[in-house]
Motif scaffolding. Structure first.
Motif, mmCIF file in Angstrom:
data_model
loop_
_atom_site.group_PDB
_atom_site.id
_atom_site.type_symbol
_atom_site.label_atom_id
_atom_site.label_comp_id
_atom_site.label_asym_id
_atom_site.label_seq_id
_atom_site.Cartn_x
_atom_site.Cartn_y
_atom_site.Cartn_z
ATOM 1 N N UNK A 203 12.228 -0.554 2.341
ATOM 2 C CA UNK A 203 12.418 -1.888 1.534
ATOM 3 C C UNK A 203 11.958 -1.628 0.083
ATOM 4 N N UNK A 204 12.691 -1.845 -1.055
ATOM 5 C CA UNK A 204 12.017 -1.803 -2.168
ATOM 6 C C UNK A 204 11.197 -0.524 -2.655
ATOM 7 N N UNK A 205 11.672 0.542 -2.126
ATOM 8 C CA UNK A 205 10.972 1.744 -2.418
ATOM 9 C C UNK A 205 9.857 2.174 -1.339
ATOM 10 N N UNK A 206 9.637 1.175 -0.474
ATOM 11 C CA UNK A 206 8.558 1.467 0.605
ATOM 12 C C UNK A 206 9.363 1.819 1.824
ATOM 13 N N UNK A 207 8.654 2.637 2.861
ATOM 14 C CA UNK A 207 9.467 2.755 4.011
ATOM 15 C C UNK A 207 8.203 2.623 5.216
ATOM 16 N N UNK B 118 0.834 -1.321 -0.046
ATOM 17 C CA UNK B 118 -0.186 -0.173 0.119
ATOM 18 C C UNK B 118 0.987 1.441 -0.017
ATOM 19 N N UNK B 119 1.959 1.352 0.609
ATOM 20 C CA UNK B 119 2.996 2.396 0.751
ATOM 21 C C UNK B 119 3.502 2.565 -0.406
ATOM 22 N N UNK B 120 3.935 1.554 -1.143
ATOM 23 C CA UNK B 120 4.391 1.727 -2.594
ATOM 24 C C UNK B 120 3.319 2.476 -3.525
ATOM 25 N N UNK B 121 2.097 1.905 -3.633
ATOM 26 C CA UNK B 121 1.114 2.475 -4.465
ATOM 27 C C UNK B 121 0.707 3.985 -3.979
ATOM 28 N N UNK B 122 0.565 4.290 -2.622
ATOM 29 C CA UNK B 122 0.420 5.656 -2.129
ATOM 30 C C UNK B 122 1.554 6.524 -2.162
ATOM 31 N N UNK B 123 2.854 6.249 -2.208
ATOM 32 C CA UNK B 123 3.997 6.719 -2.065
ATOM 33 C C UNK B 123 4.142 7.455 -0.593
ATOM 34 N N UNK B 124 3.487 7.067 0.349
ATOM 35 C CA UNK B 124 3.411 7.523 1.688
ATOM 36 C C UNK B 124 4.079 6.534 2.666
ATOM 37 N N UNK B 125 4.687 7.244 3.678
ATOM 38 C CA UNK B 125 5.518 6.489 4.652
ATOM 39 C C UNK B 125 4.503 5.802 5.578
#
Length: 238
Positions: free
Chosen positions: A51-55, A28-35
């Motif tokens: 991890x892989x662009x998500x935090x 979900x973080x990767x889709x939304x771009x939010x931490x």
């Protein structure tokens, strides 16, 4: 070696569970771009993981609020977390690069070796190594141990141990310890390879954590063929 496309999702699932997050939190973080944030006012450790662009950030509400405007690139630095937690006694731990593998080339020893699965040999090896190395590797916390034994002056001597423990039934958290007298002879990479292939055979994804200042550990991860996947930065609270 490159990771299978589905392996990143498995790694993120394991870390989500490890951090007390929803299973799909990283996706979900990767889709939304939010931490991702999880407030835990009882936490005695602040964790930031990318991890892989998500935090994700886990800790008391005050650290979540303080970190809200700070980019992930800065949050990954240990000094940033130390600065944010200074008034709450923040100390220790540091930043570790995270490496992973779902397949690895098989390393063949140049000679026949004896490998022990027993605890006494691993404990004996710890007694031959500096305390700082013993504490960093933590063999006692890695229940699957593979210790290389050599015959030295008529005695069976442990010279290196590769080990792992399971995380969430998905990852194999690795560690390697080598007798100082046998370092720089390929024993560390061989012991790590043995343990890693045992973990892969058990259906696990291999995970290696290397402190960003530990050049030896970083080099060994790359020598084994592990892929970079992220970073973990942590501080204890006073």
């Amino acid at each position: 070696m490159t990771l299978d496309p589905g392996t990143a999702a498995i790694i993120q699932l394991a870390w989500a569970r490890r951090l007390g997050l929803a299973d799909d939190a990283f996706a979900e973080s990767l889709r939304s771009g939010e931490r991702i944030v999880r407030v835990d006012d009882a936490a005695r450790t602040v964790e930031f993981v990318r991890l892989f662009g998500s935090s994700a950030l886990v800790g008391p509400e005050w650290i979540v609020d303080a970190a809200a405007g700070i980019p992930d690139e800065e949050m990954a630095h240990h000094v940033t977390l130390l600065t944010l937690t200074r008034t709450h006694g923040g100390h220790g731990l540091g930043s570790a690069a995270l490496f992973f593998a779902d397949d690895l080339p098989l390393r063949q020893p140049s000679e026949e070796l004896t490998v022990s699965h027993g605890n006494p040999e691993a404990i004996e090896l710890e007694g031959l190594c500096p305390p700082d190395d013993v504490n960093e590797v933590g063999l006692s916390d890695l229940e699957n141990r593979y210790t290389i034994i050599r015959e030295v002056e008529g005695r069976r001597v442990p010279i290196a141990c590769g080990a792992y423990t399971e995380w969430e039934g998905l990852l194999a958290q690795m560690g390697v310890l080598v007798d100082p007298e046998w370092r720089r002879q390929g024993m560390g990479s061989l012991a790590a390879s043995i343990a890693a292939h045992e973990a892969l055979a058990a259906g696990l994804t291999v995970q290696w954590r290397a402190e960003v200042s530990n050049t030896g550990s970083l080099a060994l991860a790359r020598k084994l063929g592990l892929s970079t996947g992220g970073i973990q930065t942590s501080v204890h609270l006073g």
